[in-house]
Design a protein around this motif. Structure first.
Motif, PDB file in Angstrom:
ATOM      1  N   VAL A  58      40.985  42.747  43.290  1.00  0.00           N
ATOM      2  CA  VAL A  58      40.322  41.472  43.589  1.00  0.00           C
ATOM      3  C   VAL A  58      40.348  40.549  42.376  1.00  0.00           C
ATOM      4  N   SER A  59      40.073  41.103  41.194  1.00  0.00           N
ATOM      5  CA  SER A  59      40.041  40.259  39.996  1.00  0.00           C
ATOM      6  C   SER A  59      41.429  39.695  39.677  1.00  0.00           C
ATOM      7  N   TYR A  60      42.485  40.483  39.938  1.00  0.00           N
ATOM      8  CA  TYR A  60      43.825  39.967  39.668  1.00  0.00           C
ATOM      9  C   TYR A  60      44.216  38.890  40.679  1.00  0.00           C
ATOM     10  N   ILE A  61      43.802  39.073  41.942  1.00  0.00           N
ATOM     11  CA  ILE A  61      44.082  38.060  42.963  1.00  0.00           C
ATOM     12  C   ILE A  61      43.406  36.736  42.595  1.00  0.00           C
ATOM     13  N   ILE A  62      42.197  36.836  42.037  1.00  0.00           N
ATOM     14  CA  ILE A  62      41.427  35.635  41.705  1.00  0.00           C
ATOM     15  C   ILE A  62      41.922  34.973  40.419  1.00  0.00           C
ATOM     16  N   ALA A  63      42.093  35.806  39.361  1.00  0.00           N
ATOM     17  CA  ALA A  63      42.386  35.244  38.038  1.00  0.00           C
ATOM     18  C   ALA A  63      43.837  35.336  37.614  1.00  0.00           C
ATOM     19  N   SER A  64      44.627  36.202  38.252  1.00  0.00           N
ATOM     20  CA  SER A  64      46.037  36.424  37.875  1.00  0.00           C
ATOM     21  C   SER A  64      46.185  36.779  36.396  1.00  0.00           C
ATOM     22  N   ASP A  65      45.175  37.488  35.867  1.00  0.00           N
ATOM     23  CA  ASP A  65      45.186  37.908  34.465  1.00  0.00           C
ATOM     24  C   ASP A  65      45.210  39.438  34.441  1.00  0.00           C
ATOM     25  N   ILE A 101      42.862  54.999  36.636  1.00  0.00           N
ATOM     26  CA  ILE A 101      43.049  53.590  36.287  1.00  0.00           C
ATOM     27  C   ILE A 101      43.628  53.460  34.876  1.00  0.00           C
ATOM     28  N   GLY A 102      43.371  54.450  34.028  1.00  0.00           N
ATOM     29  CA  GLY A 102      43.968  54.445  32.691  1.00  0.00           C
ATOM     30  C   GLY A 102      45.484  54.595  32.761  1.00  0.00           C
ATOM     31  N   ILE A 103      45.942  55.528  33.590  1.00  0.00           N
ATOM     32  CA  ILE A 103      47.387  55.713  33.777  1.00  0.00           C
ATOM     33  C   ILE A 103      48.006  54.463  34.403  1.00  0.00           C
ATOM     34  N   ALA A 104      47.300  53.895  35.375  1.00  0.00           N
ATOM     35  CA  ALA A 104      47.796  52.673  36.030  1.00  0.00           C
ATOM     36  C   ALA A 104      47.931  51.534  35.017  1.00  0.00           C
ATOM     37  N   ALA A 105      46.973  51.429  34.104  1.00  0.00           N
ATOM     38  CA  ALA A 105      47.001  50.374  33.089  1.00  0.00           C
ATOM     39  C   ALA A 105      48.206  50.525  32.177  1.00  0.00           C
ATOM     40  N   VAL A 106      48.534  51.759  31.821  1.00  0.00           N
ATOM     41  CA  VAL A 106      49.692  52.000  30.954  1.00  0.00           C
ATOM     42  C   VAL A 106      50.973  51.500  31.625  1.00  0.00           C
ATOM     43  N   PHE A 107      51.140  51.820  32.901  1.00  0.00           N
ATOM     44  CA  PHE A 107      52.335  51.393  33.637  1.00  0.00           C
ATOM     45  C   PHE A 107      52.395  49.877  33.751  1.00  0.00           C
ATOM     46  N   ALA A 108      51.270  49.263  34.094  1.00  0.00           N
ATOM     47  CA  ALA A 108      51.253  47.813  34.313  1.00  0.00           C
ATOM     48  C   ALA A 108      51.454  47.048  33.010  1.00  0.00           C
ATOM     49  N   MET A 109      50.788  47.473  31.952  1.00  0.00           N
ATOM     50  CA  MET A 109      50.889  46.769  30.678  1.00  0.00           C
ATOM     51  C   MET A 109      52.273  46.917  30.063  1.00  0.00           C
ATOM     52  N   SER A 111      55.156  47.162  31.619  1.00  0.00           N
ATOM     53  CA  SER A 111      56.151  46.345  32.311  1.00  0.00           C
ATOM     54  C   SER A 111      55.718  44.886  32.463  1.00  0.00           C
ATOM     55  N   GLY A 112      54.400  44.639  32.363  1.00  0.00           N
ATOM     56  CA  GLY A 112      53.889  43.300  32.583  1.00  0.00           C
ATOM     57  C   GLY A 112      53.805  42.935  34.052  1.00  0.00           C
ATOM     58  N   ASN A 113      54.075  43.909  34.921  1.00  0.00           N
ATOM     59  CA  ASN A 113      54.047  43.688  36.366  1.00  0.00           C
ATOM     60  C   ASN A 113      52.786  44.336  36.933  1.00  0.00           C
ATOM     61  N   ALA A 114      51.882  43.536  37.483  1.00  0.00           N
ATOM     62  CA  ALA A 114      50.615  44.061  37.987  1.00  0.00           C
ATOM     63  C   ALA A 114      50.826  45.097  39.087  1.00  0.00           C
ATOM     64  N   ALA A 115      51.875  44.933  39.895  1.00  0.00           N
ATOM     65  CA  ALA A 115      52.136  45.879  40.992  1.00  0.00           C
ATOM     66  C   ALA A 115      52.430  47.278  40.478  1.00  0.00           C
TER      67      ALA A 115
END
Length: 244
Positions: A58-65, A101-109, A111-115
């Motif tokens: 939800v926060s990414y949909i709203i802020a795209s950060d 969510i920690g593992i998810a953060a590593v993958f997203a950060m 690549s820079g791709n939120a998906a």
């Protein structure tokens, strides 16, 4: 029926003499149900697993950060953990959620791709489905390994495999664990691919599908397992110590 009539008719049949025996602590089904109940964690465990992911989405949909969204997801998990500690209850499910969510953060950060935050879950479910499926195909179903120490001989936890009925039951239950994983991959991988390769903006659908196919789908699988268990009456093998 009066006491005199009961006395004239004599004692009724013992459990197991007519029909199937009752499910008690001496049946495989009852034992597996108790183990599943522990694994489920109740309604609170389901909420604690979903809140960090929902917060991130939800926060990414709203802020795209991306960075802000990850921080908020982690903060949500930490707050749930602090609440557990204050109440002096188990933080098991919160820790699991925080680790996820920690593992998810590593993958997203990276690549820079939120998906990509959802990619670890897709990979996990794919691997989990393959491993569980193989365990059934080689006649070592995962559920059997879970209940093995409680069935048969104490000194040999593999003795449960000597009972074809137990192996068959464990195989059915293991397939029911495989099914949710296959459904998640079948739905979420195309959404991830579409978002990653710019074919469509499926990030919101990906995040919501992860929540909807998390505990709700797992609960459905467990409900199906309980239904299978309720229909079976597989007695536990007698242990040597029980015969002394």
């Amino acid at each position: 029926m009066t006491e005199q009539q009961r006395a004239e008719e004599g004692p009724g049949p013992e459990p197991g003499e007519t029909g199937r025996p009752e499910v008690t602590e001496e049946t495989v089904e009852a034992l597996v149900r108790s183990q599943l109940a522990k694994a489920l964690g109740g309604k609170r465990g389901m909420v604690e697993a979903a809140v960090p992911t929902l917060t991130f989405t939800v926060s990414y949909i709203i802020a795209s950060d991306l960075r802000l969204s990850i921080v908020l997801g982690v903060v949500a998990a930490v707050l749930l953990g602090v609440l557990r500690l204050v109440q002096r209850s188990s933080v098991q499910y919160v820790v699991t959620s925080l680790f996820g969510i920690g593992i998810a953060a590593v993958f997203a950060m990276r690549s820079g791709n939120a998906a990509d935050a959802f990619l670890p879950g897709i990979i996990y479910n794919a691997v989990y489905a393959v491993v569980l499926g193989l365990s059934v195909l080689v006649r070592w179903p995962a559920i059997g390994l879970m209940i093995g120490p409680f069935i048969g001989h104490r000194e040999d936890f593999t003795s449960w495999r000597e009972n074809p009925a137990v192996v068959s039951l464990a195989s059915k239950l293991t397939w029911l664990l495989v099914l949710p994983c296959v459904i998640r991959v079948a739905v979420q991988y195309p959404l991830w691919a579409a978002a990653t390769y710019g074919e469509a903006d499926t990030f919101a659908a990906l995040g919501l599908s992860k929540v909807a196919m998390g505990w709700p789908l797992q609960v459905a699988a467990f409900a199906a397992m309980v239904w299978v268990l309720a229909r079976g009456r597989t007695p536990l093998a007698e242990r040597p110590a029980d015969r002394d």
